[in-house]
Design an enzyme around this catalytic site. Structure first.
Site, PDB file in Angstrom:
ATOM      1  N   GLY A   1       0.766  -1.238   0.000  1.00 18.80           N
ATOM      2  CA  GLY A   1       0.000   0.000   0.000  1.00 18.80           C
ATOM      3  C   GLY A   1       0.792   1.280   0.000  1.00 18.80           C
ATOM      4  O   GLY A   1       0.213   2.359  -0.193  1.00 18.80           O
ATOM      5  N   GLU A  17       3.996  -6.719   1.707  1.00 18.11           N
ATOM      6  CA  GLU A  17       3.465  -7.101   0.386  1.00 18.11           C
ATOM      7  C   GLU A  17       3.353  -5.919  -0.559  1.00 18.11           C
ATOM      8  O   GLU A  17       2.270  -5.664  -1.082  1.00 18.11           O
ATOM      9  CB  GLU A  17       2.045  -7.611   0.608  1.00 18.11           C
ATOM     10  CG  GLU A  17       1.815  -9.051   0.416  1.00 18.11           C
ATOM     11  CD  GLU A  17       0.419  -9.409   0.894  1.00 18.11           C
ATOM     12  OE1 GLU A  17       0.236 -10.583   1.191  1.00 18.11           O
ATOM     13  OE2 GLU A  17      -0.472  -8.543   0.976  1.00 18.11           O
ATOM     14  N   GLY A  44       3.333  -3.691  -3.868  1.00 21.81           N
ATOM     15  CA  GLY A  44       3.170  -3.927  -5.293  1.00 21.81           C
ATOM     16  C   GLY A  44       3.600  -2.667  -6.027  1.00 21.81           C
ATOM     17  O   GLY A  44       4.701  -2.567  -6.583  1.00 21.81           O
ATOM     18  N   ARG A  45       2.724  -1.692  -5.972  1.00 25.71           N
ATOM     19  CA  ARG A  45       2.910  -0.434  -6.690  1.00 25.71           C
ATOM     20  C   ARG A  45       4.325   0.140  -6.552  1.00 25.71           C
ATOM     21  O   ARG A  45       4.991   0.459  -7.534  1.00 25.71           O
ATOM     22  CB  ARG A  45       1.894   0.576  -6.128  1.00 25.71           C
ATOM     23  CG  ARG A  45       1.839   1.908  -6.839  1.00 25.71           C
ATOM     24  CD  ARG A  45       0.869   2.837  -6.099  1.00 25.71           C
ATOM     25  NE  ARG A  45      -0.482   2.332  -6.074  1.00 25.71           N
ATOM     26  CZ  ARG A  45      -1.393   2.493  -7.036  1.00 25.71           C
ATOM     27  NH1 ARG A  45      -1.077   3.176  -8.111  1.00 25.71           N
ATOM     28  NH2 ARG A  45      -2.616   1.998  -6.926  1.00 25.71           N
ATOM     29  N   TYR A  67      -9.273   6.181 -10.986  1.00 27.00           N
ATOM     30  CA  TYR A  67      -8.945   6.794  -9.692  1.00 27.00           C
ATOM     31  C   TYR A  67      -8.560   8.267  -9.800  1.00 27.00           C
ATOM     32  O   TYR A  67      -8.133   8.857  -8.812  1.00 27.00           O
ATOM     33  CB  TYR A  67      -7.773   6.054  -9.007  1.00 27.00           C
ATOM     34  CG  TYR A  67      -7.837   4.566  -9.138  1.00 27.00           C
ATOM     35  CD1 TYR A  67      -8.950   3.861  -8.675  1.00 27.00           C
ATOM     36  CD2 TYR A  67      -6.805   3.846  -9.720  1.00 27.00           C
ATOM     37  CE1 TYR A  67      -9.027   2.485  -8.808  1.00 27.00           C
ATOM     38  CE2 TYR A  67      -6.871   2.465  -9.853  1.00 27.00           C
ATOM     39  CZ  TYR A  67      -7.993   1.793  -9.402  1.00 27.00           C
ATOM     40  OH  TYR A  67      -8.071   0.434  -9.541  1.00 27.00           O
ATOM     41  N   CYS A  82     -13.220   6.218 -27.340  1.00 29.89           N
ATOM     42  CA  CYS A  82     -14.452   6.971 -27.579  1.00 29.89           C
ATOM     43  C   CYS A  82     -15.130   7.413 -26.291  1.00 29.89           C
ATOM     44  O   CYS A  82     -16.302   7.093 -26.053  1.00 29.89           O
ATOM     45  CB  CYS A  82     -15.408   6.125 -28.414  1.00 29.89           C
ATOM     46  SG  CYS A  82     -14.697   5.682 -29.990  1.00 29.89           S
ATOM     47  N   TYR A 104       0.115  -1.291 -12.278  1.00 27.77           N
ATOM     48  CA  TYR A 104      -1.319  -1.406 -12.566  1.00 27.77           C
ATOM     49  C   TYR A 104      -1.736  -0.936 -13.965  1.00 27.77           C
ATOM     50  O   TYR A 104      -2.918  -0.960 -14.274  1.00 27.77           O
ATOM     51  CB  TYR A 104      -2.158  -0.686 -11.484  1.00 27.77           C
ATOM     52  CG  TYR A 104      -1.990  -1.308 -10.117  1.00 27.77           C
ATOM     53  CD1 TYR A 104      -2.604  -2.514  -9.813  1.00 27.77           C
ATOM     54  CD2 TYR A 104      -1.201  -0.713  -9.139  1.00 27.77           C
ATOM     55  CE1 TYR A 104      -2.439  -3.110  -8.559  1.00 27.77           C
ATOM     56  CE2 TYR A 104      -1.030  -1.303  -7.886  1.00 27.77           C
ATOM     57  CZ  TYR A 104      -1.657  -2.499  -7.609  1.00 27.77           C
ATOM     58  OH  TYR A 104      -1.495  -3.083  -6.378  1.00 27.77           O
TER      59      TYR A 104
HETATM   60  C1  LIG Z   1      -3.859  -8.102  -0.346  1.00 26.70           C
HETATM   61  C2  LIG Z   1      -3.040  -7.084  -1.042  1.00 26.70           C
HETATM   62  N1  LIG Z   1      -1.729  -7.009  -0.757  1.00 26.70           N
HETATM   63  C3  LIG Z   1      -0.933  -6.103  -1.368  1.00 26.70           C
HETATM   64  C4  LIG Z   1      -1.427  -5.217  -2.294  1.00 26.70           C
HETATM   65  C5  LIG Z   1      -0.489  -4.254  -2.943  1.00 26.70           C
HETATM   66  O1  LIG Z   1      -0.804  -2.944  -2.753  1.00 26.70           O
HETATM   67  P1  LIG Z   1       0.149  -1.841  -3.384  1.00 26.70           P
HETATM   68  O2  LIG Z   1       0.307  -2.160  -4.812  1.00 26.70           O
HETATM   69  O3  LIG Z   1      -0.536  -0.565  -3.138  1.00 26.70           O
HETATM   70  O4  LIG Z   1       1.451  -1.931  -2.646  1.00 26.70           O
HETATM   71  C6  LIG Z   1      -2.790  -5.246  -2.610  1.00 26.70           C
HETATM   72  C7  LIG Z   1      -3.374  -4.283  -3.564  1.00 26.70           C
HETATM   73  O5  LIG Z   1      -4.164  -3.450  -3.225  1.00 26.70           O
HETATM   74  C8  LIG Z   1      -3.614  -6.202  -1.972  1.00 26.70           C
HETATM   75  O6  LIG Z   1      -4.910  -6.291  -2.268  1.00 26.70           O
END
Ligand SMILES: Cc1ncc(COP(=O)(O)O)c(C=O)c1O
Length: 430
Positions: free
Chosen positions: A250, A288, A290-291, A330, A355, A384
């Site tokens: 997050g 965890e 991601g972004r 978003y 379009c 994403y």
């Molecule tokens: C369970 C879970 N973990 C980790 C993430 C990764 O979040 P982010 O990409 O904001 O770090 C998400 C995405 O919202 C998620 O749903």
């Protein structure tokens, strides 16, 4: 608006800071990423094109991994693969010792194709199907995160003896981010609130089949403030002591000049300080992200198809919401530049080819003298965008090119019209 060369250079410097580390201008003013001239990449691979700086990806993985292991040795960084579900990205991260969060069977298939060790995989999902759970346990997925009581029922039936699980706790923490990507507040569809979580804990503890390692919490995405993360750790501690805590992802990325997200180290500091205050000292921690692991390593290239001068001036490119849904979903703000005239220029509306009037990539972005045929680069598109690419208006999903040391290699090819039609069975014309 026109600036002198010194002002243009200052704006260019600010803009280049949004591109992957090591991005620079060539002697003739051309923008380079991973040592490759972006104009040449556009020429060789076509547009729209997702460009990924391989070294930047690797550096980011090492930074997260080292920051966490220095502060909490019994730990693992798990890449939330939804942010860039591309086998080449997962393979690179596996080489850096990361684990993988997969949400469902499709992301699991990508992870397995990338050759990741299934023991390092964490399966998520608020609506996992029986088939997905079966696929996961048959593949030997290390951890399944229980989101609801039906997950427990299904795993009791399907899982091998000794399947490790976590329970996703809904901590009632609402971060300051777009509503659609906020997941920790009361009323969210994700996880179990206190009463249900305690019931699930009791149930799994008496299961002969499942091994309850601990808890999972994830409060949302693109969070620029650290305080809600600390609150979520404190909240999770209220459910008792466990061996493992997965504290989710997050942490936000910097998309614009104004945004100031915490550094990776600061985010990990906040999590581990909160863990020291509230969780058992010998617990194993997972995070965890991601972004933040991928956002800044990616750049999208477009070619300008037309410039409609007026009030405002529209600069239309050959991509849009087919390859970047973040803006429409978003309201995410990005920046952009013409790749061989970086910095300066007047504000324009950078729009896509789809379009819908909402297909506006960047509103009011300064581009210097944009012309049809120019290549435009949008930085911070590593997260994403590939994920949510789609075929709106028959758009062909773009390829992915990895760049390193001046060399470029295709890791995902461009979709073709044959791909578009490949699943069509009726009419029998094909
Ligand atoms: C369970 C879970 N973990 C980790 C993430 C990764 O979040 P982010 O990409 O904001 O770090 C998400 C995405 O919202 C998620 O749903």
């Amino acid at each position: 608006m026109s600036y002198g060369p010194a002002a243009n250079a200052a704006i260019a410097k600010q803009l280049i800071e949004l591109f992957p580390d090591g991005a620079e201008l060539d002697a003739d003013g051309q923008l380079l990423v991973g040592g490759c001239r972006l104009s040449e990449l556009a020429e060789s691979f076509g547009t729209p094109l997702y460009v990924v700086d391989e070294r930047s990806l690797r550096d980011r993985a090492q930074r997260f991994r080292d920051a966490l292991s220095e502060r909490w040795p019994n730990s693992r960084v798990v890449f939330a693969s939804k942010a860039f579900p591309c086998a080449a990205v997962l393979r690179l991260f596996a080489g850096e010792g990361l684990g993988f969060d997969v949400a469902g069977g499709g992301e699991l298939a990508i992870a397995l194709a990338a050759g990741v060790d299934p023991a390092t995989v964490v399966l998520h999902g608020n609506a996992k199907t029986e088939d997905e759970l079966r696929m996961a346990v048959e593949a030997g997925v290390g951890t399944v995160v229980i989101d609801n009581h039906d997950d427990v029922d299904r795993l009791e039936r399907l899982a091998p003896d000794g399947q490790h699980v976590l329970i996703r706790y809904l901590p009632d923490v609402r971060p300051d981010t777009h509503e659609a990507i906020s997941t920790g507040q009361a009323g969210s569809k994700f996880g179990l609130a206190r009463g249900d979580a305690l019931a699930a804990i009791a149930r799994v503890r008496t299961s002969g089949r499942l091994v309850l390692d601990g808890l999972h919490v994830h409060i949302g995405s693109q969070i620029l403030d650290t305080e809600p993360f600390a609150r979520a750790v404190a909240a999770v501690a209220e459910l008792g002591k466990f061996d493992v805590y997965d504290l989710g992802g997050g942490v936000g990325a910097r998309y614009t000049y104004a945004e100031r997200p915490p550094t990776v180290e600061r985010w990990i500091d906040v999590l581990t300080e909160a863990a020291r205050a509230h969780l058992p000292a010998d617990a194993r921690l997972m995070v965890e992200p991601g972004r933040r692991l991928v956002a800044r390593s990616g750049v999208t290239l477009y070619r300008v198809t037309t410039v409609k001068r007026g009030e405002p001036t529209f600069v239309a490119v050959d991509g849009g919401m087919g390859d970047n849904l973040d803006v429409a979903l978003y309201g995410q703000r990005f920046e952009a530049t013409v790749v061989d005239r970086v910095g300066g220029g007047a504000p324009v509306e950078l729009v896509g080819r789809h379009c819908e009037s909402g297909d506006r990539l960047v509103s009011g972005v300064a581009l210097r003298d944009p012309q049809p045929g120019d290549v435009v680069a949008m930085p911070v598109t590593g997260a994403y965008c590939y994920t949510m690419a789609n075929n709106y208006n028959g758009a062909l999903r773009p390829p992915v090119v990895f760049c390193a040391g001046g060399d470029a290699r295709l890791v995902v090819r461009r979709e073709t019209h044959a791909d578009l039609l490949a699943r069509t069975l009726e009419p029998q014309l094909l």
